[in-house]
Design an enzyme around this catalytic site. Sequence first.
Site, PDB file in Angstrom:
ATOM      1  CG  ASP A  36      -1.891   0.959   1.433  1.00 30.25           C
ATOM      2  OD1 ASP A  36      -2.482   1.281   0.471  1.00 30.25           O
ATOM      3  OD2 ASP A  36      -2.036   1.635   2.208  1.00 30.25           O
TER       4      ASP A  36
ATOM      5  CD  GLU B 208      -2.184   2.478  -3.510  1.00 32.87           C
ATOM      6  OE1 GLU B 208      -3.214   3.368  -3.795  1.00 32.87           O
ATOM      7  OE2 GLU B 208      -1.715   2.432  -2.249  1.00 32.87           O
TER       8      GLU B 208
END
Length: 643
Positions: free
Chosen positions: A349, A378
């Site tokens: 993330d 990400e």
Amino acid sequence: MKIEHNSRALFYRSPFGAVECETEVRIRLSVEGVGIPNAIRLVYIEDGGEEKKVDMPYIFEVDDNIIYSVEVKMPAKTGLVWYYFELDTNQGIVYYGNNSRQLGGRGEIAFGKPSHAFQITVYDKSYKTPDWFKEGIAYQIFVDRFYNGNEDGEFLGGREDIIKREWSDTPYYKAEQFGGTYKANDFFGGNLKGVIKKLPYLEELGVSVIYLNPIFKAYSNHKYDTGSYEEIDPMFGDEETFKELCQKAKERGIRIILDGVFNHTGDNSQYFNKYGEYDSVGAYQSKESPYYDWFRFIEWPKVYESWWGMNTLPQCEENSEAFREYLLSGKDAIVKKWIRNGASGWRLDVVDELPDFFVKELRENVKSVDEDAVIIGEVWEDASNKIAYGERREYFLGSELDSVMNYPMRDALIDMALGRIDAVEFDERLMSIKENYPREAYYSLLNIISSHDVERIMTLMGGAPTRHEVDREYQAKFKLDGYALEMARARATLILALQMTLPGVPCIFYGDEIGIQGYGDPFCRRTFPWGREDEIDEGGTVRSRYRKMIALRNGSKAFSIGEFESLYKSGHVYSFIRYWEDEIFIVVVNAAQTEAHIRLDAARFGVKRLTGVVAGCDERHERKDGIFYIDIQSYGVKIFKCC
């Protein structure tokens, strides 16, 4: 005056694209109408270094075009090399650099030092990404909204501080629904047992990779506010349930990827423990806490750095050795533990908010447990040249990521399907990715269309207003029907065909395969309507298309690791070829609202026969000269097997 350099044409730059360290790269420039120049120079810069200039000697002449060429050895150190051209003529100094969109390919003349230079990505020759991942089909699951595996439908976890919702309800989206403060504590009851029970469904669909949104203990329904990295959230199951999921998935040829949220934790966690709910001494409670230096306090305890100013998500201090030992390098570190427990990789993330040294250490430790584990970041932009917090990131140089979520391709697909760009620009965007990324990364890109962070593709394709144009009340009630829904399905079919046939790993967000609608968070996170699929996908049209396209991709390595070249790009019609060993396929799509008739030249590939391989394309074409004339309907897709 005519000057030309095309970074994607082997005549002008060879070899193509990203290269290994110390590779000799030949670079050429074509010049016409400038007389006899005093000098033609290549100007190149190793990222962060000083400019170097090298003369480009005359090589030969083609018609009135004078060709200049030079070979440059790439550095022994990984990084980016930037270059442009300087022409010293009798009329003065002229420059030639990358185009203003920074997409590579043909450049532009400039009369001052160019604002944009051409890019060469120089990566480590040992860079390798997992082959199993390149050949996979991924399926993303937001666990609370997927399926409740309990026979009685009861919620796990025994929590009394949550709002229990009915499965068909709309997720809460405003603060007053939570009692005045947006808490994201409305739950629908999905759990890991539910994922286990739906493994046969996923296997039948053709899925080979499951990417789970966070499953570790946390307060919220989304779990990005980690409470403990050591425990599966009790509402989802426990460690044994997770091991069972990994084992039963493996038996069906499916691997599990976890979401790693390492940039921040929750304020309600064993590490920060702002509310004293954990049996630990958190950083908020005492400066003597073993976790104190894991966080960035400005004025302890109440003022601290947090993710995007959200006080519920205190920012972690990656420079803390204790923090990195706990997560990465210790014998029983978190990233190792869950790989040993059956996971096959991590999705990181907000990886652009983790420093390079942290990502390098993470890769080293994950690969020490399983060198075949995949690491996905990400990143919403071109990951090869991403700058975050003033620093050029090193994701694809060989020591950090295997893959990223391919948002640039998603944006291109959406813009193409909605008619915002034509086929030429669509191809330029795709080719820019291919040019800038090492081959190992390029074929490992996670090709998303919908996700937990963005609108569902069906909603976008129906021409709905953007979420910035309408309020959340409108978004909550919005539903496509009639002609708009018909149009959405046609466009979404075109996007699906491209997602499944372009290089990279297709990733399906749960429910897209039946056409679920929804704006961004939380509306894109609606529950999967088990037993009511026909209400959304009447007649099973969307499901049928997904199954057929997934089967097509799984049926040939040409679509996963095969070569990719564009064949036709005019107006809103785009065609490309995929080939691997003796298998060749040609894909044609028409993103226009009118029919098209095209001349497709596949002669250089030795193609003499086309045979349709998807429903609606049962035609055959034979041409000894390899030139075919194809009619294609509005929003049409035709896929041919070639021989």
